[in-house]
Design a protein around this motif. Structure first.
Motif, PDB file in Angstrom:
ATOM      1  N   LEU A 179     -42.513 -19.968   4.695  1.00 35.31           N
ATOM      2  CA  LEU A 179     -41.492 -19.905   3.648  1.00 35.31           C
ATOM      3  C   LEU A 179     -41.876 -20.713   2.408  1.00 35.31           C
ATOM      4  O   LEU A 179     -41.368 -20.459   1.313  1.00 35.31           O
ATOM      5  N   LEU A 180     -42.772 -21.681   2.568  1.00 35.49           N
ATOM      6  CA  LEU A 180     -43.199 -22.481   1.418  1.00 35.49           C
ATOM      7  C   LEU A 180     -44.060 -21.678   0.459  1.00 35.49           C
ATOM      8  O   LEU A 180     -44.273 -22.082  -0.691  1.00 35.49           O
ATOM      9  N   LEU A 181     -44.555 -20.528   0.912  1.00 34.93           N
ATOM     10  CA  LEU A 181     -45.359 -19.655   0.041  1.00 34.93           C
ATOM     11  C   LEU A 181     -44.481 -18.771  -0.837  1.00 34.93           C
ATOM     12  O   LEU A 181     -44.968 -18.193  -1.806  1.00 34.93           O
ATOM     13  N   LYS A 182     -43.199 -18.647  -0.486  1.00 34.40           N
ATOM     14  CA  LYS A 182     -42.286 -17.836  -1.287  1.00 34.40           C
ATOM     15  C   LYS A 182     -41.842 -18.621  -2.508  1.00 34.40           C
ATOM     16  O   LYS A 182     -41.555 -19.810  -2.430  1.00 34.40           O
ATOM     17  N   ARG A 183     -41.767 -17.947  -3.632  1.00 36.33           N
ATOM     18  CA  ARG A 183     -41.399 -18.616  -4.881  1.00 36.33           C
ATOM     19  C   ARG A 183     -39.971 -19.155  -4.823  1.00 36.33           C
ATOM     20  O   ARG A 183     -39.705 -20.278  -5.194  1.00 36.33           O
ATOM     21  N   ARG A 184     -39.059 -18.328  -4.358  1.00 34.41           N
ATOM     22  CA  ARG A 184     -37.661 -18.743  -4.244  1.00 34.41           C
ATOM     23  C   ARG A 184     -37.108 -18.272  -2.897  1.00 34.41           C
ATOM     24  O   ARG A 184     -36.594 -17.149  -2.807  1.00 34.41           O
ATOM     25  N   PRO A 185     -37.228 -19.070  -1.862  1.00 36.57           N
ATOM     26  CA  PRO A 185     -36.692 -18.662  -0.554  1.00 36.57           C
ATOM     27  C   PRO A 185     -35.192 -18.385  -0.636  1.00 36.57           C
ATOM     28  O   PRO A 185     -34.454 -19.143  -1.278  1.00 36.57           O
ATOM     29  N   GLN A 186     -34.767 -17.323  -0.009  1.00 40.41           N
ATOM     30  CA  GLN A 186     -33.362 -16.944   0.012  1.00 40.41           C
ATOM     31  C   GLN A 186     -32.780 -17.214   1.409  1.00 40.41           C
ATOM     32  O   GLN A 186     -33.512 -17.253   2.409  1.00 40.41           O
ATOM     33  N   PRO A 187     -31.455 -17.361   1.495  1.00 41.51           N
ATOM     34  CA  PRO A 187     -30.834 -17.595   2.802  1.00 41.51           C
ATOM     35  C   PRO A 187     -31.207 -16.545   3.841  1.00 41.51           C
ATOM     36  O   PRO A 187     -31.396 -16.881   5.019  1.00 41.51           O
ATOM     37  N   SER A 188     -31.315 -15.299   3.433  1.00 46.27           N
ATOM     38  CA  SER A 188     -31.664 -14.244   4.392  1.00 46.27           C
ATOM     39  C   SER A 188     -33.047 -14.473   4.996  1.00 46.27           C
ATOM     40  O   SER A 188     -33.295 -14.136   6.159  1.00 46.27           O
ATOM     41  N   HIS A 189     -33.956 -15.079   4.206  1.00 45.72           N
ATOM     42  CA  HIS A 189     -35.295 -15.376   4.726  1.00 45.72           C
ATOM     43  C   HIS A 189     -35.234 -16.422   5.842  1.00 45.72           C
ATOM     44  O   HIS A 189     -35.999 -16.361   6.810  1.00 45.72           O
ATOM     45  N   LEU A 190     -34.331 -17.356   5.693  1.00 46.49           N
ATOM     46  CA  LEU A 190     -34.231 -18.449   6.659  1.00 46.49           C
ATOM     47  C   LEU A 190     -33.746 -17.961   8.017  1.00 46.49           C
ATOM     48  O   LEU A 190     -34.096 -18.532   9.051  1.00 46.49           O
ATOM     49  N   LEU A 191     -32.955 -16.893   8.011  1.00 40.23           N
ATOM     50  CA  LEU A 191     -32.419 -16.382   9.268  1.00 40.23           C
ATOM     51  C   LEU A 191     -33.460 -15.642  10.092  1.00 40.23           C
ATOM     52  O   LEU A 191     -33.204 -15.276  11.240  1.00 40.23           O
ATOM     53  N   GLU A 192     -34.637 -15.420   9.510  1.00 34.13           N
ATOM     54  CA  GLU A 192     -35.703 -14.743  10.255  1.00 34.13           C
ATOM     55  C   GLU A 192     -36.439 -15.692  11.191  1.00 34.13           C
ATOM     56  O   GLU A 192     -37.261 -15.252  12.003  1.00 34.13           O
ATOM     57  N   TYR A 193     -36.147 -16.982  11.103  1.00 31.60           N
ATOM     58  CA  TYR A 193     -36.876 -17.971  11.885  1.00 31.60           C
ATOM     59  C   TYR A 193     -35.948 -18.679  12.866  1.00 31.60           C
ATOM     60  O   TYR A 193     -34.730 -18.781  12.643  1.00 31.60           O
ATOM     61  N   PRO A 194     -36.510 -19.193  13.962  1.00 39.06           N
ATOM     62  CA  PRO A 194     -35.695 -19.951  14.935  1.00 39.06           C
ATOM     63  C   PRO A 194     -35.322 -21.317  14.378  1.00 39.06           C
ATOM     64  O   PRO A 194     -35.966 -21.826  13.450  1.00 39.06           O
ATOM     65  N   TRP A 195     -34.303 -21.920  14.988  1.00 35.53           N
ATOM     66  CA  TRP A 195     -33.801 -23.202  14.506  1.00 35.53           C
ATOM     67  C   TRP A 195     -33.806 -24.239  15.623  1.00 35.53           C
ATOM     68  O   TRP A 195     -33.713 -23.904  16.805  1.00 35.53           O
ATOM     69  N   ILE A 196     -33.911 -25.490  15.195  1.00 26.62           N
ATOM     70  CA  ILE A 196     -33.793 -26.634  16.101  1.00 26.62           C
ATOM     71  C   ILE A 196     -32.417 -27.250  15.908  1.00 26.62           C
ATOM     72  O   ILE A 196     -32.019 -27.549  14.776  1.00 26.62           O
ATOM     73  N   ALA A 197     -31.697 -27.427  16.987  1.00 25.49           N
ATOM     74  CA  ALA A 197     -30.367 -28.036  16.903  1.00 25.49           C
ATOM     75  C   ALA A 197     -30.464 -29.540  17.115  1.00 25.49           C
ATOM     76  O   ALA A 197     -31.170 -29.994  18.026  1.00 25.49           O
ATOM     77  N   PRO A 198     -29.778 -30.339  16.302  1.00 29.36           N
ATOM     78  CA  PRO A 198     -29.749 -31.792  16.514  1.00 29.36           C
ATOM     79  C   PRO A 198     -29.075 -32.114  17.848  1.00 29.36           C
ATOM     80  O   PRO A 198     -28.437 -31.260  18.466  1.00 29.36           O
ATOM     81  N   PRO A 199     -29.197 -33.359  18.309  1.00 34.72           N
ATOM     82  CA  PRO A 199     -28.584 -33.739  19.591  1.00 34.72           C
ATOM     83  C   PRO A 199     -27.067 -33.557  19.574  1.00 34.72           C
ATOM     84  O   PRO A 199     -26.429 -33.669  18.520  1.00 34.72           O
ATOM     85  N   PRO A 200     -26.465 -33.263  20.725  1.00 33.89           N
ATOM     86  CA  PRO A 200     -25.004 -33.168  20.807  1.00 33.89           C
ATOM     87  C   PRO A 200     -24.349 -34.464  20.323  1.00 33.89           C
ATOM     88  O   PRO A 200     -24.819 -35.556  20.618  1.00 33.89           O
TER      89      PRO A 200
END
Length: 316
Positions: A179-200
């Motif tokens: 995503l750092l290669l994209k000029r302007r990352p959009q929210p939709s781009h972020l949803l294409e990747y997995p996420w890490i959840a912080p601790p409960p």
């Protein structure tokens, strides 16, 4: 036969100083009082403590043996006095500090080490927790101060806080993320990747959920959760996952160049990092010095983070 420890200390001071006047001055006492003590002690023991006619005073072997015990007590008394004086000016004592894991590991631990460079006799006992647990620990007198993100305190809570850093979240990723290669990352781009959840229990978990819902996610695509700060960083380094972190925590990792923040602005949380303590807590000079050191450290840190934010992330 039980001997008065104070009498042995006076004997030790006279032997150490070589004279009654000098020994009395060493103890901050009057010379006649020390002379009376030595005379009374000799009568009670039935043995001379000093060889008659010798100047400076020379103890008998028996007097010297007793004086050695007194010297031990005299040294212990001096150490105790020095400890009291050191405690009163905040140079010794114990600081019990609790805080949220990411902030403690990324920022506070280093400041603890820097503080002890000038306060080597102050012990720091650190524990982890989130706001509800830290608040309970403060009220139970289990910790002296808490360093954690808070939004608002109820009136009559018995607690007071000093803000040290405004809230600012970023989306963290590894420094080679696509995503750092994209000029302007959009929210939709972020949803294409997995996420890490912080601790409960972490307020970041609620921030992450709200963020993904605002991006239009219908479900949370969580790949990894509950890790420590080092665990999350190591996971980020090896995968194209994303997570939400305080900007200050990402900033603290800048020299390793392993993780960074995506150049996309997300909502600020309605909270700030603060030092929290009981309003009725007894004054402890060491705790006051430590809290002041943390505040000063964050004053400098706040300007560095702001400059980094403008020049590196949103200035791209």
């Amino acid at each position: 036969m039980k001997l008065d420890e104070r009498h042995l200390m006076q004997l030790a001071a006279v032997v150490k100083a070589g004279g009654v006047t000098e020994g009395a001055a060493l103890l901050g006492m009057a010379q006649p009082a020390v002379s009376r003590t030595l005379s009374m002690l000799e009568k009670r023991l039935g043995e001379p403590l000093f060889i008659k006619g010798r100047r400076p005073l020379q103890p008998t072997p028996f007097g010297l043996s007793l004086a050695e015990h007194g010297l031990v007590m005299l040294a212990a008394s001096r150490k105790a006095s020095d400890l009291v004086d050191s405690f009163r000016v905040g140079r010794s004592g114990t600081v019990r500090v609790g805080g949220t894991p990411f902030f403690m590991d990324a920022l506070i631990a280093q400041l603890c080490a820097e503080f002890q460079q000038t306060h080597p006799d102050v012990r720091i006992d650190q524990s982890y927790g989130y706001f509800p647990d830290l608040r309970a620990a403060l009220k139970a007198d289990q910790i002296d101060i808490a360093i954690c993100p808070i939004d608002i305190l109820d009136e009559g809570s018995g607690l007071e806080f000093q803000q040290i850093l405004p809230g600012r979240n970023v989306i963290a990723c590894r420094s080679t993320h696509p995503l750092l290669l994209k000029r302007r990352p959009q929210p939709s781009h972020l949803l294409e990747y997995p996420w890490i959840a912080p601790p409960p229990g972490s307020p970041l978990l609620a921030d992450l959920r709200a963020l993904l819902l605002s991006f239009g996610a219908t479900e949370l695509k969580i790949r990894y959760s509950g890790g420590s700060l080092m665990g999350v960083i190591n996971y980020l380094k090896a995968a194209d996952a994303l997570t939400v972190m305080p900007h200050s925590v990402v900033f603290a990792q800048r020299k390793e160049k392993a993780i960074t923040a995506l150049p996309i602005t997300i909502p600020h949380p309605e909270r700030a990092l603060a030092i929290l303590k009981r309003t009725d807590a007894p004054r402890s000079p060491a705790v006051d010095h430590f809290a002041g050191f943390i505040r000063t450290g964050f004053e400098s840190l706040r300007h560095l983070i702001k400059r980094h934010e403008e020049a590196v992330i949103w200035g791209q």
